[in-house]
Write a protein that holds these residues in place. Structure first.
Motif, PDB file in Angstrom:
ATOM      1  N   PRO A  30       0.809  -1.349   0.070  1.00  0.00           N
ATOM      2  CA  PRO A  30       0.139  -0.099   0.170  1.00  0.00           C
ATOM      3  C   PRO A  30       1.009   1.357  -0.006  1.00  0.00           C
ATOM      4  O   PRO A  30       2.070   1.500   0.628  1.00  0.00           O
ATOM      5  N   THR A  31       0.496   2.141  -0.744  1.00  0.00           N
ATOM      6  CA  THR A  31       1.123   3.499  -0.635  1.00  0.00           C
ATOM      7  C   THR A  31       0.637   4.378   0.401  1.00  0.00           C
ATOM      8  O   THR A  31      -0.569   4.408   0.887  1.00  0.00           O
ATOM      9  N   ILE A  32       1.704   4.907   1.040  1.00  0.00           N
ATOM     10  CA  ILE A  32       1.361   5.836   2.103  1.00  0.00           C
ATOM     11  C   ILE A  32       1.462   7.181   1.296  1.00  0.00           C
ATOM     12  O   ILE A  32       2.431   8.023   0.965  1.00  0.00           O
ATOM     13  N   SER A  33       0.230   7.970   1.613  1.00  0.00           N
ATOM     14  CA  SER A  33       0.215   9.432   1.255  1.00  0.00           C
ATOM     15  C   SER A  33       0.820  10.386   2.412  1.00  0.00           C
ATOM     16  O   SER A  33       0.643   9.842   3.483  1.00  0.00           O
ATOM     17  N   GLU A  34       1.012  11.497   2.065  1.00  0.00           N
ATOM     18  CA  GLU A  34       1.464  12.486   3.231  1.00  0.00           C
ATOM     19  C   GLU A  34       0.685  13.711   2.918  1.00  0.00           C
ATOM     20  O   GLU A  34       0.425  14.282   2.088  1.00  0.00           O
ATOM     21  N   VAL A  35       0.581  14.296   4.095  1.00  0.00           N
ATOM     22  CA  VAL A  35      -0.153  15.639   4.270  1.00  0.00           C
ATOM     23  C   VAL A  35       0.560  16.445   5.302  1.00  0.00           C
ATOM     24  O   VAL A  35       1.235  15.734   6.130  1.00  0.00           O
ATOM     25  N   ASN A  36       0.529  17.898   5.088  1.00  0.00           N
ATOM     26  CA  ASN A  36       0.952  18.427   6.299  1.00  0.00           C
ATOM     27  C   ASN A  36       0.238  18.775   7.420  1.00  0.00           C
ATOM     28  O   ASN A  36      -0.883  18.255   7.430  1.00  0.00           O
ATOM     29  N   PRO A  37       0.574  19.093   8.428  1.00  0.00           N
ATOM     30  CA  PRO A  37      -0.254  19.126   9.752  1.00  0.00           C
ATOM     31  C   PRO A  37      -1.512  20.158   9.568  1.00  0.00           C
ATOM     32  O   PRO A  37      -2.562  19.549   9.927  1.00  0.00           O
ATOM     33  N   ARG A  38      -1.533  21.062   8.925  1.00  0.00           N
ATOM     34  CA  ARG A  38      -2.674  21.980   8.564  1.00  0.00           C
ATOM     35  C   ARG A  38      -3.608  20.932   7.768  1.00  0.00           C
ATOM     36  O   ARG A  38      -4.630  21.299   7.888  1.00  0.00           O
ATOM     37  N   GLU A  39      -3.349  20.510   6.737  1.00  0.00           N
ATOM     38  CA  GLU A  39      -3.985  19.318   5.922  1.00  0.00           C
ATOM     39  C   GLU A  39      -4.637  18.333   6.881  1.00  0.00           C
ATOM     40  O   GLU A  39      -5.934  18.092   6.495  1.00  0.00           O
TER      41      GLU A  39
ATOM     42  N   VAL B 124      -3.491   9.419  15.044  1.00  0.00           N
ATOM     43  CA  VAL B 124      -2.604   8.371  15.986  1.00  0.00           C
ATOM     44  C   VAL B 124      -1.363   8.900  16.179  1.00  0.00           C
ATOM     45  O   VAL B 124      -0.562   9.245  15.067  1.00  0.00           O
ATOM     46  N   ASP B 125      -0.810   9.388  17.424  1.00  0.00           N
ATOM     47  CA  ASP B 125       0.204   9.976  17.682  1.00  0.00           C
ATOM     48  C   ASP B 125       1.279   8.920  18.181  1.00  0.00           C
ATOM     49  O   ASP B 125       0.939   8.296  19.135  1.00  0.00           O
ATOM     50  N   VAL B 126       2.193   8.552  17.585  1.00  0.00           N
ATOM     51  CA  VAL B 126       3.288   7.579  17.593  1.00  0.00           C
ATOM     52  C   VAL B 126       4.399   7.828  18.387  1.00  0.00           C
ATOM     53  O   VAL B 126       5.133   6.855  18.577  1.00  0.00           O
TER      54      VAL B 126
ATOM     55  N   SER C  28     -12.360   6.015   8.338  1.00  0.00           N
ATOM     56  CA  SER C  28     -12.414   6.394   6.881  1.00  0.00           C
ATOM     57  C   SER C  28     -10.812   6.596   6.378  1.00  0.00           C
ATOM     58  O   SER C  28     -10.763   6.361   5.351  1.00  0.00           O
ATOM     59  N   ARG C  29     -10.261   6.884   7.602  1.00  0.00           N
ATOM     60  CA  ARG C  29      -8.598   7.084   7.196  1.00  0.00           C
ATOM     61  C   ARG C  29      -7.841   7.279   8.499  1.00  0.00           C
ATOM     62  O   ARG C  29      -8.273   7.735   9.549  1.00  0.00           O
ATOM     63  N   LEU C  30      -6.530   6.791   8.304  1.00  0.00           N
ATOM     64  CA  LEU C  30      -5.826   6.964   9.667  1.00  0.00           C
ATOM     65  C   LEU C  30      -4.489   7.803   9.334  1.00  0.00           C
ATOM     66  O   LEU C  30      -4.044   7.727   8.380  1.00  0.00           O
ATOM     67  N   LEU C  31      -4.469   8.812  10.456  1.00  0.00           N
ATOM     68  CA  LEU C  31      -3.393   9.859  10.110  1.00  0.00           C
ATOM     69  C   LEU C  31      -2.467   9.580  11.099  1.00  0.00           C
ATOM     70  O   LEU C  31      -2.699   9.486  12.436  1.00  0.00           O
ATOM     71  N   PHE C  32      -1.067   9.611  10.806  1.00  0.00           N
ATOM     72  CA  PHE C  32      -0.236   9.158  11.788  1.00  0.00           C
ATOM     73  C   PHE C  32       0.815  10.329  11.974  1.00  0.00           C
ATOM     74  O   PHE C  32       1.441  10.861  10.953  1.00  0.00           O
ATOM     75  N   LEU C  33       1.179  10.618  13.225  1.00  0.00           N
ATOM     76  CA  LEU C  33       1.972  11.740  13.594  1.00  0.00           C
ATOM     77  C   LEU C  33       3.241  11.199  14.624  1.00  0.00           C
ATOM     78  O   LEU C  33       2.633  10.454  15.485  1.00  0.00           O
ATOM     79  N   CYS C  34       4.172  11.521  14.399  1.00  0.00           N
ATOM     80  CA  CYS C  34       5.322  11.641  15.367  1.00  0.00           C
ATOM     81  C   CYS C  34       5.836  13.110  15.855  1.00  0.00           C
ATOM     82  O   CYS C  34       5.342  13.961  15.358  1.00  0.00           O
ATOM     83  N   ARG C  35       7.272  12.979  15.788  1.00  0.00           N
ATOM     84  CA  ARG C  35       8.028  14.410  16.106  1.00  0.00           C
ATOM     85  C   ARG C  35       8.113  15.048  14.755  1.00  0.00           C
ATOM     86  O   ARG C  35       7.980  16.285  14.748  1.00  0.00           O
ATOM     87  N   SER C  36       8.593  14.481  13.916  1.00  0.00           N
ATOM     88  CA  SER C  36       9.097  14.962  12.600  1.00  0.00           C
ATOM     89  C   SER C  36       8.747  14.480  11.438  1.00  0.00           C
ATOM     90  O   SER C  36       8.718  14.880  10.218  1.00  0.00           O
ATOM     91  N   GLY C  37       7.956  13.301  11.489  1.00  0.00           N
ATOM     92  CA  GLY C  37       7.329  12.573  10.221  1.00  0.00           C
ATOM     93  C   GLY C  37       8.015  11.407   9.703  1.00  0.00           C
ATOM     94  O   GLY C  37       7.686  10.559   8.877  1.00  0.00           O
ATOM     95  N   VAL C  38       8.969  10.801  10.677  1.00  0.00           N
ATOM     96  CA  VAL C  38       9.690   9.674  10.148  1.00  0.00           C
ATOM     97  C   VAL C  38       9.365   8.614  10.867  1.00  0.00           C
ATOM     98  O   VAL C  38       8.758   7.491   9.952  1.00  0.00           O
ATOM     99  N   ARG C  39       9.034   8.400  11.949  1.00  0.00           N
ATOM    100  CA  ARG C  39       8.572   7.157  12.833  1.00  0.00           C
ATOM    101  C   ARG C  39       6.984   6.795  12.235  1.00  0.00           C
ATOM    102  O   ARG C  39       6.771   5.866  12.066  1.00  0.00           O
TER     103      ARG C  39
ATOM    104  N   ASN D 173       0.529   9.756   6.347  1.00  0.00           N
ATOM    105  CA  ASN D 173       1.520  10.235   7.354  1.00  0.00           C
ATOM    106  C   ASN D 173       1.430  11.889   7.319  1.00  0.00           C
ATOM    107  O   ASN D 173       1.174  12.430   6.471  1.00  0.00           O
ATOM    108  N   VAL D 174       1.493  12.256   8.529  1.00  0.00           N
ATOM    109  CA  VAL D 174       1.438  13.813   8.739  1.00  0.00           C
ATOM    110  C   VAL D 174       3.134  13.885   8.943  1.00  0.00           C
ATOM    111  O   VAL D 174       3.656  14.116   9.720  1.00  0.00           O
ATOM    112  N   ALA D 175       3.489  14.826   7.545  1.00  0.00           N
ATOM    113  CA  ALA D 175       4.712  15.181   7.196  1.00  0.00           C
ATOM    114  C   ALA D 175       4.818  16.363   8.322  1.00  0.00           C
ATOM    115  O   ALA D 175       4.255  17.014   8.773  1.00  0.00           O
ATOM    116  N   GLU D 176       6.202  16.652   8.611  1.00  0.00           N
ATOM    117  CA  GLU D 176       6.684  17.590   9.365  1.00  0.00           C
ATOM    118  C   GLU D 176       6.430  17.183  10.895  1.00  0.00           C
ATOM    119  O   GLU D 176       7.250  17.567  11.747  1.00  0.00           O
ATOM    120  N   GLY D 177       5.406  16.304  11.219  1.00  0.00           N
ATOM    121  CA  GLY D 177       5.042  15.933  12.452  1.00  0.00           C
ATOM    122  C   GLY D 177       4.595  17.065  13.475  1.00  0.00           C
ATOM    123  O   GLY D 177       4.136  18.192  13.277  1.00  0.00           O
TER     124      GLY D 177
END
Length: 148
Positions: free
Chosen positions: A7-16, A30-32, A83-94, A117-121
């Motif tokens: 599966p492809t993981i898309s990315e959005v910024n925190p505002r999105e 989901v805050d990881v 409907s979708r899962l948004l994943f957040l960490c400190r900077s977007g890597v984990r 993935n929430v890029a920028e975290g």
């Protein structure tokens, strides 16, 4: 050997991410990050949207060993199919790795839940002074958060 693509993981910024959560009550954040990060740095606050954040460590501090129960524990916490899962960490890597693991598990179960993935975290990238939290990320974009 499987010929199916992962599966492809898309990315959005925190505002999105905030916009998605504000418009889609079935989307889940989901805050990881680690317990230490939640306690000392704070975390996103989506209570004004009538939602909660799932806090589940992808890796545990101080050794940063990966949580072998992450996927199962997350799926157990979901009350309904999101409907979708948004994943957040400190900077977007984990969070990217966590999103990929969950997307793979869901695909194996035949479920098509987008994992984003929430890029920028939460704290964002390092600024010119090697500090986080002011250049980009959830906090720097002025989104709701709270210190515990």
């Amino acid at each position: 050997m499987s010929t199916e693509a992962a599966p492809t993981i898309s990315e959005v910024n925190p505002r999105e991410a905030w916009d998605i959560l504000s418009k889609d009550a079935a989307a889940v954040l989901v805050d990881v990050r680690t317990r230490a990060e939640w306690g000392f740095v704070g975390g996103p606050d989506v209570s004004s949207l009538g939602q909660d954040v799932i806090q589940l460590e992808w890796k545990s501090w101080p050794g940063m060993a990966q949580n072998p129960d992450f996927v199962g524990a997350l799926l157990d916490q979901l009350e309904a199919t999101p409907s979708r899962l948004l994943f957040l960490c400190r900077s977007g890597v984990r969070s990217l790795h966590a999103a990929a693991a969950v997307a793979d598990a869901l695909a194996e179960q035949g479920q098509a839940v987008p994992c984003v993935n929430v890029a920028e975290g939460f704290e964002g990238d390092l600024d010119a002074d090697d500090h986080r939290g002011g250049f980009n990320g959830w906090k720097a974009r002025g989104l709701a958060w709270r210190q515990s």
